[in-house]
Structures are given as C-alpha cells and as structure tokens.
Design a protein around this motif. Structure first.
Motif, PDB file in Angstrom:
ATOM      1  N   VAL A  40     -36.170  31.920  72.056  1.00 50.92           N
ATOM      2  CA  VAL A  40     -36.426  31.013  70.945  1.00 50.92           C
ATOM      3  C   VAL A  40     -35.855  29.649  71.314  1.00 50.92           C
ATOM      4  O   VAL A  40     -34.664  29.525  71.593  1.00 50.92           O
ATOM      5  N   LEU A  41     -36.706  28.646  71.319  1.00 55.12           N
ATOM      6  CA  LEU A  41     -36.293  27.273  71.614  1.00 55.12           C
ATOM      7  C   LEU A  41     -36.346  26.482  70.318  1.00 55.12           C
ATOM      8  O   LEU A  41     -37.377  26.444  69.648  1.00 55.12           O
ATOM      9  N   LYS A  42     -35.210  25.854  69.958  1.00 53.09           N
ATOM     10  CA  LYS A  42     -35.132  25.134  68.685  1.00 53.09           C
ATOM     11  C   LYS A  42     -34.579  23.733  68.898  1.00 53.09           C
ATOM     12  O   LYS A  42     -33.817  23.488  69.833  1.00 53.09           O
ATOM     13  N   LEU A  43     -34.935  22.857  67.974  1.00 56.35           N
ATOM     14  CA  LEU A  43     -34.346  21.523  67.928  1.00 56.35           C
ATOM     15  C   LEU A  43     -33.293  21.512  66.839  1.00 56.35           C
ATOM     16  O   LEU A  43     -33.497  22.061  65.758  1.00 56.35           O
ATOM     17  N   ASP A  44     -32.152  20.878  67.124  1.00 63.18           N
ATOM     18  CA  ASP A  44     -31.064  20.776  66.164  1.00 63.18           C
ATOM     19  C   ASP A  44     -30.872  19.313  65.799  1.00 63.18           C
ATOM     20  O   ASP A  44     -31.419  18.421  66.445  1.00 63.18           O
ATOM     21  N   LYS A  45     -30.062  19.074  64.778  1.00 68.82           N
ATOM     22  CA  LYS A  45     -29.852  17.693  64.330  1.00 68.82           C
ATOM     23  C   LYS A  45     -28.579  17.077  64.875  1.00 68.82           C
ATOM     24  O   LYS A  45     -28.158  16.033  64.428  1.00 68.82           O
ATOM     25  N   ASP A  46     -27.946  17.717  65.854  1.00 65.21           N
ATOM     26  CA  ASP A  46     -26.676  17.228  66.391  1.00 65.21           C
ATOM     27  C   ASP A  46     -26.864  16.616  67.780  1.00 65.21           C
ATOM     28  O   ASP A  46     -26.789  17.306  68.786  1.00 65.21           O
ATOM     29  N   PRO A  47     -27.125  15.306  67.861  1.00 68.44           N
ATOM     30  CA  PRO A  47     -27.340  14.685  69.174  1.00 68.44           C
ATOM     31  C   PRO A  47     -26.063  14.566  70.007  1.00 68.44           C
ATOM     32  O   PRO A  47     -26.120  14.326  71.193  1.00 68.44           O
ATOM     33  N   GLU A  48     -24.888  14.750  69.383  1.00 68.16           N
ATOM     34  CA  GLU A  48     -23.624  14.647  70.125  1.00 68.16           C
ATOM     35  C   GLU A  48     -23.518  15.733  71.198  1.00 68.16           C
ATOM     36  O   GLU A  48     -23.308  15.455  72.364  1.00 68.16           O
ATOM     37  N   LYS A  49     -23.634  17.005  70.788  1.00 69.59           N
ATOM     38  CA  LYS A  49     -23.533  18.122  71.738  1.00 69.59           C
ATOM     39  C   LYS A  49     -24.847  18.349  72.467  1.00 69.59           C
ATOM     40  O   LYS A  49     -24.900  19.100  73.419  1.00 69.59           O
ATOM     41  N   GLY A  50     -25.888  17.743  72.011  1.00 70.66           N
ATOM     42  CA  GLY A  50     -27.217  18.013  72.533  1.00 70.66           C
ATOM     43  C   GLY A  50     -28.001  18.687  71.426  1.00 70.66           C
ATOM     44  O   GLY A  50     -27.467  19.527  70.713  1.00 70.66           O
ATOM     45  N   ASN A  51     -29.251  18.306  71.266  1.00 72.88           N
ATOM     46  CA  ASN A  51     -29.996  18.836  70.131  1.00 72.88           C
ATOM     47  C   ASN A  51     -30.986  19.930  70.519  1.00 72.88           C
ATOM     48  O   ASN A  51     -31.869  20.266  69.757  1.00 72.88           O
TER      49      ASN A  51
END
Length: 95
Positions: A40-51
């Motif tokens: 499962v590949l997802k996009l997250d809203k945290d650009p600091e750690k990597g999204n």
C-alpha cells in the motif's frame, strides 16, 4: 508470489509499479513460503519526515508479517519496509 499494489490518494505510474514488483521479487528469495503480499502506497501530510508511506504485508503460513515506513520518496520508503521485513523473516527463521 502474488503481489497486490494499492495506491491511496494518487495514481502510481508504470515505473513505480515496476519498481515495486522488482523489489518484491527479490524479497521472494528470502520468504520461500510466502503465499502473497500487499503493498500500500500512501501520501501523508507531513513534509518534514517525508510524505510518502509504503506499507508491506507479507502473507506466510502461520501468520502475516507487516512493515510500514515513511520517507521522502516511495522508493526509499519501500526499501526501508523491505529491509524491516527481511529482519522479521530472519528472526522467525531463528525460532
């Protein structure tokens, strides 16, 4: 090994799908008894750690192994998740 790839909140391009399939084929050498896998590949809203998040579930007789990693690219996240699965497989073989 049958690999199901799911992308959440975006459409995975052909290059990314081929990368996932190639990495999972290499993992198949470590987990000889694996009956299948889900990626499962997802996009997250945290650009600091990597999204980018990659979650890999490996179906084995006697139980499933799962690893989830977050990074700046899907490739990096998938590499880390597969490394974590390899460590889990090694621990399971030692038992």
């Amino acid at each position: 090994m049958n690999v199901q790839i799911q992308s959440v909140k975006f459409d995975a391009d052909k290059r990314l799908v081929e990368f996932v399939n190639a990495k999972m084929a290499k993992l198949d050498r470590f987990a000889e008894r694996a009956t299948g896998a889900e990626v499962v590949l997802k996009l997250d809203k945290d650009p600091e750690k990597g999204n980018k998040i990659a979650a890999v579930t490996l179906h084995l007789p006697g139980g499933d192994l799962r690893a989830q990693e977050q990074a700046r690219t899907f490739e990096e996240a998938l590499d880390e998740a597969i490394d974590a699965l390899k460590r889990q497989i090694e621990k399971q073989k030692e038992k």
